[in-house]
Design an enzyme around this catalytic site. Sequence first.
Site, PDB file in Angstrom:
ATOM      1  N   THR A 123       0.821  -1.213   0.000  1.00 50.18           N
ATOM      2  CA  THR A 123       0.000   0.000   0.000  1.00 50.18           C
ATOM      3  C   THR A 123       0.855   1.264   0.000  1.00 50.18           C
ATOM      4  OG1 THR A 123      -1.445   1.290   1.454  1.00 50.18           O
ATOM      5  CG2 THR A 123      -0.160  -0.404   2.508  1.00 50.18           C
ATOM      6  N   ASP A 124       0.275   2.352  -0.496  1.00 54.01           N
ATOM      7  CA  ASP A 124       0.940   3.671  -0.439  1.00 54.01           C
ATOM      8  C   ASP A 124       1.183   4.099   1.004  1.00 54.01           C
ATOM      9  OD1 ASP A 124      -1.726   4.081   0.250  1.00 54.01           O
ATOM     10  OD2 ASP A 124      -2.048   5.782  -1.090  1.00 54.01           O
ATOM     11  N   GLU A 125       0.404   3.512   1.949  1.00 52.20           N
ATOM     12  CA  GLU A 125       0.469   3.983   3.337  1.00 52.20           C
ATOM     13  C   GLU A 125       1.819   3.704   3.993  1.00 52.20           C
ATOM     14  OE1 GLU A 125      -3.049   3.553   5.673  1.00 52.20           O
ATOM     15  OE2 GLU A 125      -4.318   3.360   3.905  1.00 52.20           O
ATOM     16  N   TYR A 147      -1.572  -0.551  11.140  1.00 50.40           N
ATOM     17  CA  TYR A 147      -1.806  -1.171   9.826  1.00 50.40           C
ATOM     18  C   TYR A 147      -0.627  -0.909   8.891  1.00 50.40           C
ATOM     19  CZ  TYR A 147      -3.339  -1.391   4.934  1.00 50.40           C
ATOM     20  OH  TYR A 147      -3.393  -1.623   3.580  1.00 50.40           O
ATOM     21  N   LYS A 151       2.231  -3.501   7.305  1.00 49.08           N
ATOM     22  CA  LYS A 151       2.438  -3.686   5.859  1.00 49.08           C
ATOM     23  C   LYS A 151       3.891  -3.349   5.491  1.00 49.08           C
ATOM     24  CE  LYS A 151      -0.258  -4.548   3.042  1.00 49.08           C
ATOM     25  NZ  LYS A 151      -0.764  -5.849   2.494  1.00 49.08           N
ATOM     26  N   LYS A 186     -14.936   1.104   4.892  1.00 45.39           N
ATOM     27  CA  LYS A 186     -14.052   2.081   4.243  1.00 45.39           C
ATOM     28  C   LYS A 186     -14.918   3.241   3.776  1.00 45.39           C
ATOM     29  CE  LYS A 186     -10.566  -0.724   4.721  1.00 45.39           C
ATOM     30  NZ  LYS A 186     -10.070  -1.742   3.830  1.00 45.39           N
TER      31      LYS A 186
HETATM   32  P1  NAD Z   1     -10.044  -6.702   2.490  1.00 46.22           P
HETATM   33  O1  NAD Z   1      -9.936  -6.353   3.931  1.00 46.22           O
HETATM   34  O2  NAD Z   1     -11.312  -6.436   1.737  1.00 46.22           O
HETATM   35  O3  NAD Z   1      -9.727  -8.256   2.270  1.00 46.22           O
HETATM   36  C1  NAD Z   1      -8.712  -8.937   2.936  1.00 46.22           C
HETATM   37  C2  NAD Z   1      -8.965 -10.430   2.761  1.00 46.22           C
HETATM   38  O4  NAD Z   1      -7.924 -11.136   3.448  1.00 46.22           O
HETATM   39  C3  NAD Z   1     -10.296 -10.920   3.366  1.00 46.22           C
HETATM   40  O5  NAD Z   1     -10.958 -11.776   2.464  1.00 46.22           O
HETATM   41  C4  NAD Z   1      -9.861 -11.665   4.628  1.00 46.22           C
HETATM   42  O6  NAD Z   1     -10.747 -12.724   4.979  1.00 46.22           O
HETATM   43  C5  NAD Z   1      -8.505 -12.197   4.188  1.00 46.22           C
HETATM   44  N1  NAD Z   1      -7.621 -12.492   5.334  1.00 46.22           N
HETATM   45  C6  NAD Z   1      -7.377 -11.698   6.413  1.00 46.22           C
HETATM   46  N2  NAD Z   1      -6.516 -12.332   7.247  1.00 46.22           N
HETATM   47  C7  NAD Z   1      -6.210 -13.520   6.666  1.00 46.22           C
HETATM   48  C8  NAD Z   1      -5.362 -14.599   7.029  1.00 46.22           C
HETATM   49  N3  NAD Z   1      -4.656 -14.585   8.169  1.00 46.22           N
HETATM   50  N4  NAD Z   1      -5.273 -15.671   6.193  1.00 46.22           N
HETATM   51  C9  NAD Z   1      -5.989 -15.704   5.037  1.00 46.22           C
HETATM   52  N5  NAD Z   1      -6.818 -14.724   4.645  1.00 46.22           N
HETATM   53  C10 NAD Z   1      -6.917 -13.636   5.453  1.00 46.22           C
HETATM   54  O7  NAD Z   1      -8.809  -5.973   1.826  1.00 46.22           O
HETATM   55  P2  NAD Z   1      -8.652  -5.319   0.391  1.00 46.22           P
HETATM   56  O8  NAD Z   1      -9.139  -3.935   0.460  1.00 46.22           O
HETATM   57  O9  NAD Z   1      -9.149  -6.256  -0.641  1.00 46.22           O
HETATM   58  O10 NAD Z   1      -7.067  -5.261   0.318  1.00 46.22           O
HETATM   59  C11 NAD Z   1      -6.308  -6.337  -0.230  1.00 46.22           C
HETATM   60  C12 NAD Z   1      -4.838  -6.009  -0.120  1.00 46.22           C
HETATM   61  O11 NAD Z   1      -4.566  -4.775  -0.784  1.00 46.22           O
HETATM   62  C13 NAD Z   1      -4.363  -5.819   1.324  1.00 46.22           C
HETATM   63  O12 NAD Z   1      -3.111  -6.435   1.442  1.00 46.22           O
HETATM   64  C14 NAD Z   1      -4.257  -4.312   1.494  1.00 46.22           C
HETATM   65  O13 NAD Z   1      -3.245  -3.995   2.406  1.00 46.22           O
HETATM   66  C15 NAD Z   1      -3.912  -3.880   0.085  1.00 46.22           C
HETATM   67  N6  NAD Z   1      -4.360  -2.530  -0.289  1.00 46.22           N
HETATM   68  C16 NAD Z   1      -5.681  -2.174  -0.195  1.00 46.22           C
HETATM   69  C17 NAD Z   1      -6.085  -0.904  -0.599  1.00 46.22           C
HETATM   70  C18 NAD Z   1      -7.533  -0.473  -0.553  1.00 46.22           C
HETATM   71  O14 NAD Z   1      -7.839   0.691  -0.842  1.00 46.22           O
HETATM   72  N7  NAD Z   1      -8.474  -1.350  -0.252  1.00 46.22           N
HETATM   73  C19 NAD Z   1      -5.138   0.022  -1.068  1.00 46.22           C
HETATM   74  C20 NAD Z   1      -3.790  -0.373  -1.134  1.00 46.22           C
HETATM   75  C21 NAD Z   1      -3.424  -1.655  -0.757  1.00 46.22           C
HETATM   76  P1  TYD Z   2     -10.404   4.723   4.714  1.00 45.05           P
HETATM   77  O1  TYD Z   2     -11.453   4.416   3.705  1.00 45.05           O
HETATM   78  O2  TYD Z   2     -10.489   4.094   6.065  1.00 45.05           O
HETATM   79  O3  TYD Z   2      -9.009   4.445   4.015  1.00 45.05           O
HETATM   80  P2  TYD Z   2      -7.490   4.859   4.512  1.00 45.05           P
HETATM   81  O4  TYD Z   2      -7.528   5.297   5.916  1.00 45.05           O
HETATM   82  O5  TYD Z   2      -6.779   3.565   4.345  1.00 45.05           O
HETATM   83  O6  TYD Z   2      -7.039   5.918   3.561  1.00 45.05           O
HETATM   84  O7  TYD Z   2     -10.391   6.307   4.938  1.00 45.05           O
HETATM   85  C1  TYD Z   2     -10.198   7.184   3.845  1.00 45.05           C
HETATM   86  C2  TYD Z   2     -10.210   8.604   4.386  1.00 45.05           C
HETATM   87  O8  TYD Z   2     -11.524   8.895   4.891  1.00 45.05           O
HETATM   88  C3  TYD Z   2      -9.273   8.819   5.558  1.00 45.05           C
HETATM   89  O9  TYD Z   2      -8.693  10.109   5.460  1.00 45.05           O
HETATM   90  C4  TYD Z   2     -10.155   8.733   6.780  1.00 45.05           C
HETATM   91  C5  TYD Z   2     -11.494   9.243   6.278  1.00 45.05           C
HETATM   92  N1  TYD Z   2     -12.683   8.631   6.908  1.00 45.05           N
HETATM   93  C6  TYD Z   2     -13.674   9.452   7.463  1.00 45.05           C
HETATM   94  O10 TYD Z   2     -13.597  10.700   7.440  1.00 45.05           O
HETATM   95  N2  TYD Z   2     -14.767   8.851   8.042  1.00 45.05           N
HETATM   96  C7  TYD Z   2     -14.905   7.493   8.105  1.00 45.05           C
HETATM   97  O11 TYD Z   2     -15.905   6.997   8.687  1.00 45.05           O
HETATM   98  C8  TYD Z   2     -13.887   6.672   7.514  1.00 45.05           C
HETATM   99  C9  TYD Z   2     -13.997   5.173   7.551  1.00 45.05           C
HETATM  100  C10 TYD Z   2     -12.801   7.293   6.930  1.00 45.05           C
END
Ligand code: NAD
Ligand code: TYD
Length: 333
Positions: A123-125, A147, A151, A186
Amino acid sequence: MKLLITGGAGFIGSNFIRYLLKKYKNYKIFNLDKLTYCGNLDNLIDVEKNPRYKFFKGDIADKKIVEKLVKNVDVIINFAAESHVDRSILEPDSFIKTDIFGTFTLLEAAKKFKIKKFIQISTDEVYGSRKIGYFKETDPLNPSSPYSASKAGADLLTLAYFKTYNLPVLITRSTNNYGPYQYPEKIIPLFITNLLEGKKVPLYGRGLNKRDWLYVLDNCRAIDLILHKGKIGEIYNIASGYELTNLELTKIILKELNKDESWIEFVKDRPGHDFRYALDCSKIKKLGWRPIYQFKKAIKETIDWYKKNQWWWKKLKSGKFLEYYKRQYEKKE
Ligand code: NAD
Ligand code: TYD
């Protein structure tokens, strides 16, 4: 090609599995997922009977099931993670276990069975926050939350397996994704579904923090390219370049759902809240990727998807979700 996709029942993983099965008619996919609170087999109903797809319920930190699967595949793509910043602030334990120890378990199995490619979805984070400018892949890591720290730990471990053991690894770091099947904790799915339920939307602080919004299928296209053309040992940033403050984003969602700004509830800020994430994507652009989904169109389609698929999210926003949400509000007051 035989692939092990971990965390394939989550948001991005399920979109990626659907994308791969459709595009490559000879690829076989194993999906290993623990089905935590956000893992959901409803995300894959349309592919569950596909003979080239098989689901296994299990933990990436469980050496036994990991080895059983890894010995039969060519590639591992690790999406599995605990992925929500707010939850990591409340309960960091599972983030360390899954994001760090789970990734370590996969890396060990990948080394033992001489896997051809190991792609770590990061992730960018991990770079932390910056007010202006863009992070490059070579910038130091400076994570803020449990988190992003977990990562970052996984990224460093993955790179160590490349340097020390020549494990053929690649890492992707993307910005915030949005699209169908995103767990409604999210910001985008939470706000859309709250408004559809007639509830207000909780905006942290004054809503001035910024995020870059990447449509999930653009991320899938980028991961696909990295899988086939990426250089071993390299990290690739992935972003849309489309930045919004949370307040701007909220106003777009409100407008689409015919609600005015009285539906915003300004709540206490997230501790350690990163102000902005922004990435320099020249490296993946050189490889041939560009985002193709326009935010304005894709957000409308995303809102439409949540409107039409209330069966999908309504059952998620009850039980444990409400317990968590109650704790969130306790934190804010
Ligand atoms: P998500 O939370 O929707 O899904 C995560 C999945 O992992 C779930 O299906 C969960 O059951 C599974 N999981 C959790 N712990 C596990 C374990 N111990 N063993 C097996 N499975 C397990 O997440 P997402 O949003 O789909 O993100 C997927 C990946 O992308 C993550 O690694 C996250 O860090 C990365 N990512 C997400 C975003 C975003 O905006 N959603 C952005 C950048 C990177
Ligand atoms: P989020 O979707 O949790 O993603 P991330 O923290 O990984 O970027 O949050 C996106 C942005 O929205 C972040 O700046 C926090 C804000 N946010 C709110 O203002 N209210 C909310 O209820 C949530 C979940 C996030």
